[in-house]
Design an enzyme around this catalytic site. Structure first.
Site, PDB file in Angstrom:
ATOM      1  N   GLU A 104       0.830  -1.192   0.000  1.00 20.70           N
ATOM      2  CA  GLU A 104       0.000   0.000   0.000  1.00 20.70           C
ATOM      3  C   GLU A 104       0.870   1.248   0.000  1.00 20.70           C
ATOM      4  OE1 GLU A 104      -4.127  -1.538   1.906  1.00 20.70           O
ATOM      5  OE2 GLU A 104      -2.562  -1.019   3.304  1.00 20.70           O
ATOM      6  N   CYS A 157       3.574   8.588   0.876  1.00 20.15           N
ATOM      7  CA  CYS A 157       4.075   7.692   1.915  1.00 20.15           C
ATOM      8  C   CYS A 157       4.329   6.342   1.266  1.00 20.15           C
ATOM      9  CB  CYS A 157       3.011   7.609   3.019  1.00 20.15           C
ATOM     10  SG  CYS A 157       3.407   6.457   4.326  1.00 20.15           S
ATOM     11  N   CYS A 197       6.414  -6.460   7.465  1.00 19.86           N
ATOM     12  CA  CYS A 197       7.550  -6.015   8.276  1.00 19.86           C
ATOM     13  C   CYS A 197       7.956  -7.159   9.193  1.00 19.86           C
ATOM     14  CB  CYS A 197       7.147  -4.790   9.111  1.00 19.86           C
ATOM     15  SG  CYS A 197       8.532  -4.040  10.005  1.00 19.86           S
ATOM     16  N   CYS A 255       6.193  -4.393  16.272  1.00 22.66           N
ATOM     17  CA  CYS A 255       5.780  -3.353  17.216  1.00 22.66           C
ATOM     18  C   CYS A 255       4.318  -3.628  17.597  1.00 22.66           C
ATOM     19  CB  CYS A 255       5.935  -1.987  16.585  1.00 22.66           C
ATOM     20  SG  CYS A 255       7.637  -1.688  16.046  1.00 22.66           S
ATOM     21  N   CYS A 266       1.304  -1.683  15.924  1.00 20.03           N
ATOM     22  CA  CYS A 266       1.318  -1.471  14.471  1.00 20.03           C
ATOM     23  C   CYS A 266       0.712  -2.663  13.744  1.00 20.03           C
ATOM     24  CB  CYS A 266       2.756  -1.263  14.001  1.00 20.03           C
ATOM     25  SG  CYS A 266       2.910  -1.167  12.205  1.00 20.03           S
ATOM     26  N   CYS A 301      -0.886   6.160   9.501  1.00 18.79           N
ATOM     27  CA  CYS A 301       0.300   5.413   9.914  1.00 18.79           C
ATOM     28  C   CYS A 301      -0.073   4.143  10.642  1.00 18.79           C
ATOM     29  CB  CYS A 301       1.119   6.238  10.896  1.00 18.79           C
ATOM     30  SG  CYS A 301       2.042   7.525  10.132  1.00 18.79           S
TER      31      CYS A 301
HETATM   32  N1  SAH Z   1       9.083   0.876  10.119  1.00 20.02           N
HETATM   33  C1  SAH Z   1       9.317   2.273  10.149  1.00 20.02           C
HETATM   34  C2  SAH Z   1       8.492   3.063   9.140  1.00 20.02           C
HETATM   35  C3  SAH Z   1       7.055   2.654   8.961  1.00 20.02           C
HETATM   36  S1  SAH Z   1       5.960   2.950  10.292  1.00 20.02           S
HETATM   37  C4  SAH Z   1       9.103   2.803  11.552  1.00 20.02           C
HETATM   38  O1  SAH Z   1       8.608   2.068  12.401  1.00 20.02           O
HETATM   39  O2  SAH Z   1       9.461   3.953  11.805  1.00 20.02           O
HETATM   40  C5  SAH Z   1       5.669   4.710  10.211  1.00 20.02           C
HETATM   41  C6  SAH Z   1       5.258   5.336  11.545  1.00 20.02           C
HETATM   42  O3  SAH Z   1       3.935   4.930  11.918  1.00 20.02           O
HETATM   43  C7  SAH Z   1       6.146   4.913  12.700  1.00 20.02           C
HETATM   44  O4  SAH Z   1       6.449   6.021  13.523  1.00 20.02           O
HETATM   45  C8  SAH Z   1       5.256   3.959  13.435  1.00 20.02           C
HETATM   46  O5  SAH Z   1       5.666   3.800  14.753  1.00 20.02           O
HETATM   47  C9  SAH Z   1       3.918   4.610  13.296  1.00 20.02           C
HETATM   48  N2  SAH Z   1       2.767   3.747  13.584  1.00 20.02           N
HETATM   49  C10 SAH Z   1       2.683   2.416  13.425  1.00 20.02           C
HETATM   50  N3  SAH Z   1       1.451   1.977  13.801  1.00 20.02           N
HETATM   51  C11 SAH Z   1       0.754   3.057  14.199  1.00 20.02           C
HETATM   52  C12 SAH Z   1      -0.584   3.256  14.652  1.00 20.02           C
HETATM   53  N4  SAH Z   1      -1.440   2.240  14.743  1.00 20.02           N
HETATM   54  N5  SAH Z   1      -0.968   4.503  14.966  1.00 20.02           N
HETATM   55  C13 SAH Z   1      -0.104   5.552  14.822  1.00 20.02           C
HETATM   56  N6  SAH Z   1       1.155   5.427  14.376  1.00 20.02           N
HETATM   57  C14 SAH Z   1       1.586   4.196  14.071  1.00 20.02           C
HETATM   58 FE1  SF4 Z   2       7.508  -2.453  11.314  1.00 20.56          FE
HETATM   59 FE2  SF4 Z   2       5.251  -1.243  12.067  1.00 20.56          FE
HETATM   60 FE3  SF4 Z   2       7.290  -1.457  13.785  1.00 20.56          FE
HETATM   61 FE4  SF4 Z   2       7.486   0.220  11.667  1.00 20.56          FE
HETATM   62  S1  SF4 Z   2       6.045   0.387  13.381  1.00 20.56           S
HETATM   63  S2  SF4 Z   2       9.029  -1.276  12.413  1.00 20.56           S
HETATM   64  S3  SF4 Z   2       6.316  -0.955  10.123  1.00 20.56           S
HETATM   65  S4  SF4 Z   2       6.102  -3.176  12.918  1.00 20.56           S
END
Ligand code: SAH
Ligand code: SF4
Length: 398
Positions: free
Chosen positions: A119, A132, A139, A143, A146, A379
């Site tokens: 996406e 974006c 991934c 996290c 996420c 995000c």
């Molecule tokens: N993997 C990288 C880039 C992709 S995620 C990273 O983690 O930085 C992009 C951003 O979205 C990151 O700051 C991540 O922590 C945030 N993010 C992920 N899940 C989210 C959610 N459910 N609500 C708000 N931000 C989120």
């Molecule tokens: Fe991967 Fe989501 Fe963590 Fe970014 S925030 S490193 S996309 S699991």
């Protein structure tokens, strides 16, 4: 908010894979190499590479027949030997706020592969348009807040697949010289502004686990004779792969964003498990050493607001203390929920209190407005819609 529009048919159909080398998305060196391998005389390679570069990246050519300063005969030869293939838009969703989310299908990489899906999100504002992009399918990191992290299938995107996201977006938005812009959505409205002026690597995947392809993709996107994005407008977000941060700066000169999300290691260990490998101290040291960071080129620290987890005033004060001496911007992100998520977004008053502390410490407008929430384009939400679509398709086919 309601979903404004869903377009199932592809507005930018991809050419069917032919097995010929695909020039769209290649770096300069790769184009030159492909021409050499094809047998073009050595003295022509530089000129032909420059011509192809101009047509593919500056003009947005979709077909060799458009390349009018190349002889008809050579155009036909090139068309037999190579292709210009972009990822295919299999669905476009347009939010009431103008945000667009594209579900893209990549070309199959082997006989068993039907083509992975990723996406990509476009966010228009009055003075800029941000794309974006994803760096991986899914991934490998997990996290806990996420949605992308719960996806099973993971692979690195190639350089061409990363650059291909920008090419597709510019095609769809009419963002090449002489092309028409779509009438059904928003793009920045200033004279001479391009529809896509900024790139953030905040889609699916951890870009610093795929630097091998992310770095040449950034070079290609920033090339002044082609896609021409300013490196100051390309931001790579990492969950904290500390040992790769210096390499990112040295090889790309891109802007850096760090997904910090907590000020204590015990809390960050549960939110961003990679923290057990590279704890906050080590991560912040890598930030202090980031090549090119300065008050004019600040590092963005992202902090997702999770109710009762990381959102107390004491944590806001600790955040400010931790970042002392780092040229930093702070970006508070309201948590974007997804089905089954184990967290809630902090209350608005809590976010305001947190943001006031950060603001009073000298950081301007720290709260990020969520965009495209109605189409799950914000995000960390990239994944769910793909799965829902599949479920819907299964239902529809009985
Ligand atoms: N993997 C990288 C880039 C992709 S995620 C990273 O983690 O930085 C992009 C951003 O979205 C990151 O700051 C991540 O922590 C945030 N993010 C992920 N899940 C989210 C959610 N459910 N609500 C708000 N931000 C989120
Ligand atoms: Fe991967 Fe989501 Fe963590 Fe970014 S925030 S490193 S996309 S699991």
């Amino acid at each position: 908010m309601t979903l404004l529009e869903t377009t199932p048919a592809s507005p930018v159909p991809a050419a069917a894979p032919t097995g010929r080398p695909n020039l769209a998305g290649m770096t300069r060196g790769e184009i030159a190499g492909a021409l050499r391998e094809f047998g073009l005389p050595e003295h022509e390679i530089r000129m032909r590479t420059n011509q192809l570069w101009h047509w593919i990246y500056f003009r947005g050519a979709r077909d060799f027949t458009e390349m009018l300063n190349i002889s008809k005969r050579l155009r036909a030869t090139l068309a037999d030997a190579f292709e210009l293939r972009l990822p295919e838009i299999i669905e476009e969703q347009l939010s009431v706020d103008g945000t667009r989310k594209w579900l893209l299908r990549l070309a199959p990489v082997g006989p068993q592969d039907k083509g992975a899906e990723i996406e990509c999100v476009y966010i228009p504002e009055s003075d800029r348009g941000t794309l974006c992009v994803s760096s991986q399918v899914g991934c490998t990191l997990t996290c806990s807040f996420c949605h992308t992290g719960t996806q099973r299938l993971v692979r690195n995107l190639t350089t061409a697949e990363i650059v291909g996201q920008l090419l597709v977006a510019r095609q769809r938005l009419g963002d090449f010289p002489g092309r028409e812009r779509p009438v059904d959505g928003l793009v920045p409205d200033g004279e001479g502004l391009r529809a896509v002026s900024n790139i953030v690597f905040m889609g699916m995947g951890e870009p610093l686990y795929n630097l091998e392809h992310v770095a040449p993709a950034i070079e290609t996107m920033a090339d002044g004779d082609g896609l021409s994005l300013s490196k100051r407008r390309i931001t790579v977000s990492t969950s904290g792969v500390a040992p790769q941060i210096e390499r990112l700066g040295a090889e790309t000169g891109a802007m850096l964003a760090i997904s910090l999300h907590a000020v204590r290691d015990d809390i960050r260990n549960t939110l961003v498990p990679l923290n057990k490998k590279y704890p906050i101290r080590e991560l912040l040291q890598a930030c202090r050493d980031y090549p090119g960071a300065s008050n004019a080129r600040r590092i963005t620290f992202e902090y997702v607001m999770l109710k009762g987890v990381n959102d107390s005033p004491a944590e806001a004060r600790e955040l400010v203390r931790l970042l002392k001496g780092v040229p930093a911007k702070i970006n508070l992100i309201p948590f974007n929920p997804w089905p089954g998520a184990p967290y809630e977004c902090s209350d608005w008053e809590t976010i305001e209190r947190f943001s006031d502390i950060v603001f009073n410490a000298g950081y301007a407008s720290p709260v990020r407005t969520p965009r495209g929430r109605d189409i799950l384009a914000a995000c960390g939400q990239l994944k769910s819609e793909t799965e829902k679509l599949r479920a819907r398709a299964r239902l529809a086919s009985g």
